[in-house]
Write a protein that holds these residues in place. Sequence first.
Motif, short mmCIF file in Angstrom:
data_model
loop_
_atom_site.label_atom_id
_atom_site.label_comp_id
_atom_site.label_asym_id
_atom_site.label_seq_id
_atom_site.Cartn_x
_atom_site.Cartn_y
_atom_site.Cartn_z
N LEU A 1 0.79 -0.94 -0.19
CA LEU A 1 -0.10 0.21 -0.23
C LEU A 1 0.77 1.29 0.11
O LEU A 1 0.14 2.09 -0.58
CB LEU A 1 -0.85 -0.07 1.32
N THR A 2 1.91 1.15 0.99
CA THR A 2 2.81 2.43 0.88
C THR A 2 3.29 2.97 -0.87
O THR A 2 3.31 3.84 -1.04
CB THR A 2 4.39 2.01 1.58
N GLU A 3 4.00 1.23 -1.26
CA GLU A 3 4.18 1.53 -2.95
C GLU A 3 2.86 2.45 -4.13
O GLU A 3 3.29 3.31 -4.52
CB GLU A 3 4.78 0.38 -3.64
N GLN A 4 1.90 1.63 -3.89
CA GLN A 4 1.24 2.51 -4.16
C GLN A 4 0.41 3.59 -4.04
O GLN A 4 0.05 4.28 -5.09
CB GLN A 4 -0.40 0.80 -3.72
N ILE A 5 0.28 4.25 -2.56
CA ILE A 5 -0.62 5.68 -2.56
C ILE A 5 0.96 6.12 -2.91
O ILE A 5 0.45 7.20 -3.50
CB ILE A 5 -0.20 5.19 -0.96
N TRP A 6 2.28 5.94 -3.06
CA TRP A 6 3.48 6.36 -3.23
C TRP A 6 3.22 6.92 -5.07
O TRP A 6 3.56 7.81 -5.76
CB TRP A 6 4.40 6.24 -3.10
N GLN A 7 2.72 5.19 -5.33
CA GLN A 7 2.75 6.03 -6.83
C GLN A 7 1.49 6.48 -7.36
O GLN A 7 2.04 7.47 -8.50
CB GLN A 7 2.63 4.29 -7.64
N ILE A 8 0.64 6.33 -6.95
CA ILE A 8 -0.51 7.19 -7.22
C ILE A 8 -0.10 8.69 -6.90
O ILE A 8 -0.63 9.68 -7.97
CB ILE A 8 -2.38 7.08 -6.75
N SER A 9 0.20 9.15 -6.22
CA SER A 9 0.11 10.46 -5.64
C SER A 9 1.34 11.39 -6.53
O SER A 9 1.07 12.40 -7.13
CB SER A 9 1.16 10.71 -4.32
N ARG A 10 2.38 10.69 -7.34
CA ARG A 10 3.05 10.70 -8.22
C ARG A 10 2.81 10.99 -10.02
O ARG A 10 2.50 11.71 -9.69
CB ARG A 10 4.58 10.06 -8.55
N SER A 11 1.75 9.87 -9.97
CA SER A 11 1.39 9.53 -11.01
C SER A 11 0.23 10.82 -11.41
O SER A 11 0.20 11.35 -12.72
CB SER A 11 -0.03 8.63 -11.43
N TYR A 12 -0.99 11.02 -10.02
CA TYR A 12 -1.52 12.49 -10.23
C TYR A 12 -1.40 13.71 -9.27
O TYR A 12 -1.90 14.58 -9.38
CB TYR A 12 -2.70 11.77 -10.11
N ALA A 13 -0.47 13.60 -8.76
CA ALA A 13 0.08 15.01 -8.29
C ALA A 13 -1.31 15.47 -7.40
O ALA A 13 -1.24 16.35 -7.13
CB ALA A 13 0.19 16.20 -9.17
N VAL A 14 -1.20 14.02 -6.27
CA VAL A 14 -1.88 14.36 -5.37
C VAL A 14 -1.48 14.18 -4.31
O VAL A 14 -0.27 12.88 -3.80
CB VAL A 14 -3.08 13.31 -5.68
N ASP A 15 -1.61 15.14 -3.13
CA ASP A 15 -0.96 14.41 -1.84
C ASP A 15 -0.36 13.52 -1.35
O ASP A 15 -2.21 13.32 -1.00
CB ASP A 15 -1.50 16.23 -1.12
#
Length: 190
Positions: free
Chosen positions: A49-63
Amino acid sequence: MLAKQETELREDLEQLSMWGKWTIDYVKIDKALAYLSKNRLTTEQQTMLTEQIWQISRSYAVDPLLILAVVAQESHGNPNARGRVRSGNFSGALGLMQIKLETAKMMGSHFGMKIETEEDLLKPEINVTVGSAYLIKLIAKYGSWKEALIAYNLGHSAVDRLLEKGEPLPTRYYDHVISKYKDLTRISFL
């Protein structure tokens, strides 16, 4: 020659700065997840989940801490949470981000994810993927975190009706999420 070396050095420093920010974000996510889950996630699930949320936040510029603030508000970090309405009846919302099966099927189809049962939504990696995607879709639709979060809670149709009528949106849910966000911001630096 010197100007070229200076330019290359500047580019290298910018790259290192970006990597540093990504590393800090990763650590913040991991700490916040550990705090929220209270050992309800396995080490493997937390890492995933850490990796997944990190990737989502990077991909979509979301905190990433805003995504986790929704998790905090919706399920208090419980991957097996089952939503209830005021009467005590099951609301249909499940998992970390309290997603309903119909919404999950719709969002999952955009990513080639086949979501068929409520049990699928109790898998943290599926729940966070579709919940984050839904939240990002609402942010794109409304152009504001405030309206997107209110729509996440009330439903976009209800928010659309209120906006069409020029009526004020209820902000209680939004205020709670922002409060959780501020808490997570402090926790992630401890």
